[in-house]
Motif scaffolding. Structure first.
Motif, PDB file in Angstrom:
ATOM      1  N   ASP A  68       0.814  -1.215   0.000  1.00 21.86           N
ATOM      2  CA  ASP A  68       0.000   0.000   0.000  1.00 21.86           C
ATOM      3  C   ASP A  68       0.851   1.270   0.000  1.00 21.86           C
ATOM      4  O   ASP A  68       0.349   2.349  -0.258  1.00 21.86           O
ATOM      5  CB  ASP A  68      -0.937   0.015   1.214  1.00 21.86           C
ATOM      6  CG  ASP A  68      -2.009  -1.054   1.081  1.00 21.86           C
ATOM      7  OD1 ASP A  68      -2.403  -1.341  -0.076  1.00 21.86           O
ATOM      8  OD2 ASP A  68      -2.420  -1.611   2.104  1.00 21.86           O
ATOM      9  N   LYS A  69       2.139   1.107   0.323  1.00 25.97           N
ATOM     10  CA  LYS A  69       3.004   2.290   0.389  1.00 25.97           C
ATOM     11  C   LYS A  69       3.924   2.370  -0.819  1.00 25.97           C
ATOM     12  O   LYS A  69       4.974   3.019  -0.779  1.00 25.97           O
ATOM     13  CB  LYS A  69       3.820   2.267   1.676  1.00 25.97           C
ATOM     14  CG  LYS A  69       2.938   2.400   2.900  1.00 25.97           C
ATOM     15  CD  LYS A  69       3.753   2.455   4.175  1.00 25.97           C
ATOM     16  CE  LYS A  69       2.812   2.510   5.371  1.00 25.97           C
ATOM     17  NZ  LYS A  69       3.525   2.229   6.625  1.00 25.97           N
ATOM     18  N   VAL A 147       5.383  18.434  -7.190  1.00 28.27           N
ATOM     19  CA  VAL A 147       4.996  17.081  -6.769  1.00 28.27           C
ATOM     20  C   VAL A 147       3.485  17.002  -6.536  1.00 28.27           C
ATOM     21  O   VAL A 147       2.839  16.017  -6.906  1.00 28.27           O
ATOM     22  CB  VAL A 147       5.778  16.651  -5.508  1.00 28.27           C
ATOM     23  CG1 VAL A 147       5.309  15.287  -5.021  1.00 28.27           C
ATOM     24  CG2 VAL A 147       7.273  16.595  -5.818  1.00 28.27           C
ATOM     25  N   LEU A 148       2.908  18.050  -5.977  1.00 23.09           N
ATOM     26  CA  LEU A 148       1.452  18.056  -5.758  1.00 23.09           C
ATOM     27  C   LEU A 148       0.687  18.000  -7.080  1.00 23.09           C
ATOM     28  O   LEU A 148      -0.458  17.567  -7.125  1.00 23.09           O
ATOM     29  CB  LEU A 148       1.039  19.310  -4.974  1.00 23.09           C
ATOM     30  CG  LEU A 148       1.415  19.313  -3.495  1.00 23.09           C
ATOM     31  CD1 LEU A 148       1.185  20.701  -2.898  1.00 23.09           C
ATOM     32  CD2 LEU A 148       0.626  18.273  -2.716  1.00 23.09           C
ATOM     33  N   PRO A 154      -1.187  13.094  -5.431  1.00 27.18           N
ATOM     34  CA  PRO A 154      -0.499  12.207  -4.501  1.00 27.18           C
ATOM     35  C   PRO A 154      -0.975  12.417  -3.063  1.00 27.18           C
ATOM     36  O   PRO A 154      -1.508  13.476  -2.727  1.00 27.18           O
ATOM     37  CB  PRO A 154       0.965  12.628  -4.638  1.00 27.18           C
ATOM     38  CG  PRO A 154       0.912  14.047  -5.078  1.00 27.18           C
ATOM     39  CD  PRO A 154      -0.331  14.199  -5.897  1.00 27.18           C
ATOM     40  N   SER A 155      -0.786  11.382  -2.246  1.00 26.01           N
ATOM     41  CA  SER A 155      -1.053  11.541  -0.815  1.00 26.01           C
ATOM     42  C   SER A 155       0.067  12.379  -0.203  1.00 26.01           C
ATOM     43  O   SER A 155       1.158  12.476  -0.772  1.00 26.01           O
ATOM     44  CB  SER A 155      -1.097  10.171  -0.135  1.00 26.01           C
ATOM     45  OG  SER A 155       0.200   9.604  -0.119  1.00 26.01           O
ATOM     46  N   ILE A 167       5.455  15.568   6.946  1.00 18.67           N
ATOM     47  CA  ILE A 167       4.075  15.612   6.446  1.00 18.67           C
ATOM     48  C   ILE A 167       3.345  16.849   6.968  1.00 18.67           C
ATOM     49  O   ILE A 167       2.604  17.502   6.241  1.00 18.67           O
ATOM     50  CB  ILE A 167       3.316  14.322   6.842  1.00 18.67           C
ATOM     51  CG1 ILE A 167       3.829  13.141   6.009  1.00 18.67           C
ATOM     52  CG2 ILE A 167       1.809  14.482   6.620  1.00 18.67           C
ATOM     53  CD1 ILE A 167       3.101  11.843   6.224  1.00 18.67           C
ATOM     54  N   GLY A 168       3.619  17.190   8.236  1.00 19.55           N
ATOM     55  CA  GLY A 168       2.909  18.300   8.860  1.00 19.55           C
ATOM     56  C   GLY A 168       3.195  19.659   8.227  1.00 19.55           C
ATOM     57  O   GLY A 168       2.417  20.597   8.376  1.00 19.55           O
TER      58      GLY A 168
END
Lengths: 186, 155
Positions: A68-69, A147-148, A154-155, A167-168
């Motif tokens: 999943d990753k 990248v977005l 993407p996640s 991530i934050g």
């Protein structure tokens, strides 16, 4: 084939299903390409890193434990290869040279051709302005937004893996960079 | 789009602008089709029978890595019971690869990449390959009963 999740596609590919692999390439190539582009390598290096990343995944098909990753795995692999290429040669594209505003006609995907056909001249002109404004952003903003821009979106875990960011910090940086872009377009 | 986002709010504006960027990227900087084809092809060339020798040393890894154009890239790969050390230098537009298989033995080393080639090692496991084009590179060799393949690297 009707497999929705990337993890399921990966598992099918690991069992030898070539069409699942092809679907995986179709789904995650834009993410890998976006990570490579975010690092602004010259074209030849960008192509090589993209290939190395997929070759690695192919050789690791039966070894990866978290299907999943897989998007984050690819993003992270591409990032590390980019960093090595940059360290090895420092061949990085100056901003003005990445003017890929006219991709070669014979190197377009079918989707691209359809997109081109569907784009009205006005709509394309609008997107070109957006793209040119994007090129004027700060290095940090260009990296994150490139990248977005991957399609499908993407996640944040994938973005973090592709850029080595927490991530934050993605959400607040995204908001700030889109704000800058909006002001450039105003 | 989730229904609880207020239409016209800042969040919605950001989402719309990001979507415009996504469309712009698809139009002006798409994944080259030729690259997608290479990635699809990679499935046929994947190794299923061999041990994978992981990259254990790379002169370009880590913060201290510095290299000028004339210096060598040094790589080390290690698998269960066997390993491969490489020194890669630029020779004009192509590369020269000098390597050694451990434990030292007469073996055949197969170079995977844009210009696949096989070379024999000497009794100390040493080999040289010239005119290797830059790009993704991996090595495959048989030491005794074991076959191992190295991870891919970009050289």
């Amino acid at each position: 084939m009707d497999i929705d999740s990337t993890g399921a596609l990966f598992q099918a590919a690991a069992k030898g299903d070539a069409s699942a692999w092809e679907a995986l390439v179709g789904r995650l190539s834009p993410l890998v390409w976006s990570v490579v582009r975010a690092h602004r390598l010259i074209d030849a290096d960008a192509h090589e890193v993209f290939q190395t990343t997929w070759f690695r995944l192919a050789d690791n098909l039966t070894r990866i434990k978290e299907p999943d990753k897989i998007g984050a795995w690819l993003a992270s692999t591409a990032r590390h290869e980019c960093l090595k290429v940059i360290r090895g040669s420092r061949r990085v594209v100056p901003t003005s040279d990445i003017d890929v505003l006219s991709p070669e006609a014979d190197d377009r995907s079918p989707e691209q051709a359809v997109l081109d056909a569907e784009e009205s001249a006005g709509r394309e002109a609008t997107l070109r302005k957006v793209w040119q404004a994007y090129e004027q952003l700060s290095e940090n903003c260009r990296r994150l937004l490139r990248v977005l821009m991957a399609s499908p979106p993407p996640s944040y875990a994938e973005v973090a893996a592709g850029l080595g960011m927490a991530i934050g910090s993605i959400g607040p940086t995204r908001g700030r960079c889109l704000g800058q872009l909006r002001r450039l377009l105003a | 789009m989730s229904g609880d986002v207020e239409p016209g709010g800042p969040e919605r504006e950001d989402t719309d602008l990001e979507e415009s960027l996504r469309r712009a990227a698809q139009l002006f900087d798409p994944v080259p089709v030729s690259l997608m084809e290479v990635a699809v092809e990679a499935f046929r060339f994947r190794t299923v029978d061999a041990e994978l020798a992981e990259l254990t040393f790379d002169s370009l890894a880590g913060a201290a890595a510095v290299r000028g154009p004339a210096q060598a890239r040094v790589l080390g790969f290690g698998g269960p019971g066997a390993g491969l050390d490489l020194e890669i230098t630029a020779a004009g537009a192509s590369l020269r690869v000098v390597g050694q298989v451990t434990p030292p033995a007469h073996v055949v080393v197969e170079v995977r990449g844009d210009a696949p080639v096989s070379v024999g090692t000497d009794a100390f496991g040493r080999f040289t390959v010239d005119r290797v084009p830059p790009g993704p590179l991996s090595f495959r060799c048989r030491v005794g009963d074991a076959v191992f393949t190295t991870e891919w690297v970009t050289v």
